[in-house]
Design a protein around this motif. Structure first.
Motif, PDB file in Angstrom:
ATOM      1  N   GLY A   1      -6.023 -18.379   7.344  1.00 28.69           N
ATOM      2  CA  GLY A   1      -4.772 -18.739   6.683  1.00 28.69           C
ATOM      3  C   GLY A   1      -4.136 -17.643   5.851  1.00 28.69           C
ATOM      4  O   GLY A   1      -3.112 -17.871   5.204  1.00 28.69           O
TER       5      GLY A   1
ATOM      6  N   GLU B   1      -1.813 -14.933   4.851  1.00 25.49           N
ATOM      7  CA  GLU B   1      -0.515 -14.448   5.307  1.00 25.49           C
ATOM      8  C   GLU B   1      -0.206 -13.061   4.760  1.00 25.49           C
ATOM      9  O   GLU B   1       0.542 -12.312   5.358  1.00 25.49           O
ATOM     10  CB  GLU B   1       0.582 -15.415   4.871  1.00 25.49           C
ATOM     11  CG  GLU B   1       0.461 -16.760   5.540  1.00 25.49           C
ATOM     12  CD  GLU B   1       1.636 -17.666   5.224  1.00 25.49           C
ATOM     13  OE1 GLU B   1       2.310 -17.463   4.188  1.00 25.49           O
ATOM     14  OE2 GLU B   1       1.870 -18.579   6.030  1.00 25.49           O
TER      15      GLU B   1
ATOM     16  N   VAL C   1      -1.595 -14.102  -0.401  1.00 25.10           N
ATOM     17  CA  VAL C   1      -0.954 -15.385  -0.134  1.00 25.10           C
ATOM     18  C   VAL C   1      -1.735 -16.002   1.024  1.00 25.10           C
ATOM     19  O   VAL C   1      -1.861 -15.394   2.089  1.00 25.10           O
ATOM     20  CB  VAL C   1       0.536 -15.222   0.249  1.00 25.10           C
ATOM     21  CG1 VAL C   1       1.139 -16.577   0.617  1.00 25.10           C
ATOM     22  CG2 VAL C   1       1.318 -14.564  -0.869  1.00 25.10           C
TER      23      VAL C   1
ATOM     24  N   LYS D   1      -2.498 -19.774   3.147  1.00 26.30           N
ATOM     25  CA  LYS D   1      -2.174 -21.187   3.411  1.00 26.30           C
ATOM     26  C   LYS D   1      -3.451 -21.893   3.844  1.00 26.30           C
ATOM     27  O   LYS D   1      -4.158 -21.406   4.723  1.00 26.30           O
ATOM     28  CB  LYS D   1      -1.133 -21.306   4.523  1.00 26.30           C
ATOM     29  CG  LYS D   1       0.270 -21.089   4.067  1.00 26.30           C
ATOM     30  CD  LYS D   1       1.258 -21.509   5.134  1.00 26.30           C
ATOM     31  CE  LYS D   1       2.658 -21.375   4.575  1.00 26.30           C
ATOM     32  NZ  LYS D   1       3.678 -21.700   5.555  1.00 26.30           N
TER      33      LYS D   1
ATOM     34  N   LYS E   1      -5.322 -25.982   4.494  1.00 27.62           N
ATOM     35  CA  LYS E   1      -5.168 -27.422   4.639  1.00 27.62           C
ATOM     36  C   LYS E   1      -6.492 -28.050   4.239  1.00 27.62           C
ATOM     37  O   LYS E   1      -7.528 -27.761   4.824  1.00 27.62           O
ATOM     38  CB  LYS E   1      -4.832 -27.776   6.086  1.00 27.62           C
ATOM     39  CG  LYS E   1      -4.557 -29.254   6.281  1.00 27.62           C
ATOM     40  CD  LYS E   1      -4.080 -29.516   7.698  1.00 27.62           C
ATOM     41  CE  LYS E   1      -3.616 -30.927   7.903  1.00 27.62           C
ATOM     42  NZ  LYS E   1      -4.573 -31.967   7.677  1.00 27.62           N
TER      43      LYS E   1
ATOM     44  N   LYS F   1      -1.699 -29.772   2.242  1.00 31.32           N
ATOM     45  CA  LYS F   1      -1.440 -28.407   2.707  1.00 31.32           C
ATOM     46  C   LYS F   1      -0.902 -27.648   1.508  1.00 31.32           C
ATOM     47  O   LYS F   1      -0.031 -28.157   0.788  1.00 31.32           O
ATOM     48  CB  LYS F   1      -0.398 -28.389   3.820  1.00 31.32           C
ATOM     49  CG  LYS F   1      -0.855 -28.985   5.122  1.00 31.32           C
ATOM     50  CD  LYS F   1       0.238 -28.898   6.156  1.00 31.32           C
ATOM     51  CE  LYS F   1      -0.192 -29.589   7.437  1.00 31.32           C
ATOM     52  NZ  LYS F   1       0.886 -29.615   8.423  1.00 31.32           N
ATOM     53  N   ALA F   2      -1.413 -26.453   1.312  1.00 28.98           N
ATOM     54  CA  ALA F   2      -0.967 -25.694   0.145  1.00 28.98           C
ATOM     55  C   ALA F   2      -0.910 -24.210   0.466  1.00 28.98           C
ATOM     56  O   ALA F   2      -1.683 -23.705   1.284  1.00 28.98           O
ATOM     57  CB  ALA F   2      -1.914 -25.924  -1.029  1.00 28.98           C
ATOM     58  N   THR F   3       0.004 -23.537  -0.181  1.00 31.06           N
ATOM     59  CA  THR F   3       0.091 -22.088  -0.117  1.00 31.06           C
ATOM     60  C   THR F   3      -0.339 -21.569  -1.482  1.00 31.06           C
ATOM     61  O   THR F   3       0.274 -21.905  -2.496  1.00 31.06           O
ATOM     62  CB  THR F   3       1.525 -21.625   0.198  1.00 31.06           C
ATOM     63  OG1 THR F   3       1.904 -22.163   1.467  1.00 31.06           O
ATOM     64  CG2 THR F   3       1.606 -20.107   0.241  1.00 31.06           C
TER      65      THR F   3
ATOM     66  N   LYS G   1      -1.032 -18.489  -4.032  1.00 26.59           N
ATOM     67  CA  LYS G   1      -0.735 -17.101  -4.385  1.00 26.59           C
ATOM     68  C   LYS G   1      -1.745 -16.717  -5.443  1.00 26.59           C
ATOM     69  O   LYS G   1      -1.886 -17.422  -6.445  1.00 26.59           O
ATOM     70  CB  LYS G   1       0.684 -16.965  -4.919  1.00 26.59           C
ATOM     71  CG  LYS G   1       1.723 -17.280  -3.867  1.00 26.59           C
ATOM     72  CD  LYS G   1       3.119 -17.174  -4.414  1.00 26.59           C
ATOM     73  CE  LYS G   1       4.100 -17.546  -3.313  1.00 26.59           C
ATOM     74  NZ  LYS G   1       5.468 -17.589  -3.775  1.00 26.59           N
TER      75      LYS G   1
ATOM     76  N   GLY H   1      -1.562 -23.031  -6.354  1.00 28.00           N
ATOM     77  CA  GLY H   1      -1.041 -23.686  -5.165  1.00 28.00           C
ATOM     78  C   GLY H   1       0.070 -24.661  -5.470  1.00 28.00           C
ATOM     79  O   GLY H   1       0.230 -25.658  -4.761  1.00 28.00           O
TER      80      GLY H   1
END
Length: 150
Positions: A34, A36, A49, A51, A53, A58-60, A62, A84
């Motif tokens: 995940g 990115e 960063v 991502k 699940k 679902k969370a991104t 940083k 997140g």
């Protein structure tokens, strides 16, 4: 909620090669599920960063990571935290130790301690532990492939 996890992986490369790959942002980015974005801000700081699940969430995230207690090529401690948004936060650390293994391979051992908060806590420790183990297994499978490719 706090969690701990430890494990080991035998990697098909010499300790120095494994050490170099553990400090290579491009290799790590390709191996972290995940991921990115992963930037090496300086010799001991990364920003990322990722991502993920976790069950229905679902969370991104940083986050920032710092490498501490560097002992090349034997290991280090990773300390970091990530936000997140409404999903919550994660923070913690991992001790990574490298040892020579038979046949020119390297044994990598790790000990993780982490805390999660916010909406993530509502998922329960079993789900978080299960997903964390799955992500760790996926990372080490990807990392073993990366080190074996030279």
């Amino acid at each position: 909620m706090a969690m701990t996890m430890n494990g080991e992986a035998t990697l098909p490369a010499a300790k120095q090669v494994v050490w170099e790959k553990l400090n290579d942002a491009e290799v790590l980015k390709a191996c972290i599920p995940g991921c990115e974005q992963l930037n090496k801000d300086d010799d001991t700081h990364f920003s990322a960063v990722v991502k993920v699940k976790l069950g229905p969430v679902k969370a991104t995230f940083k986050g920032k990571v710092e490498l501490q207690d560097l002992d090349p090529p034997n290991g280090y401690r990773i300390v970091g935290e990530g936000e997140g948004g409404i999903a919550g936060f994660a923070k913690g650390g991992a001790k990574v130790m490298l040892e020579d293994a038979e046949g020119g391979q390297t044994l990598l051992r790790y000990e993780v301690d982490a805390q999660v908060g916010g909406k993530l806590m509502q998922l329960g420790s079993r789900l978080i532990d299960s997903v964390s183990k799955k992500l760790a297994d996926e990372f080490f499978a990807n990392f073993a492939k990366a080190v074996s490719e030279g």
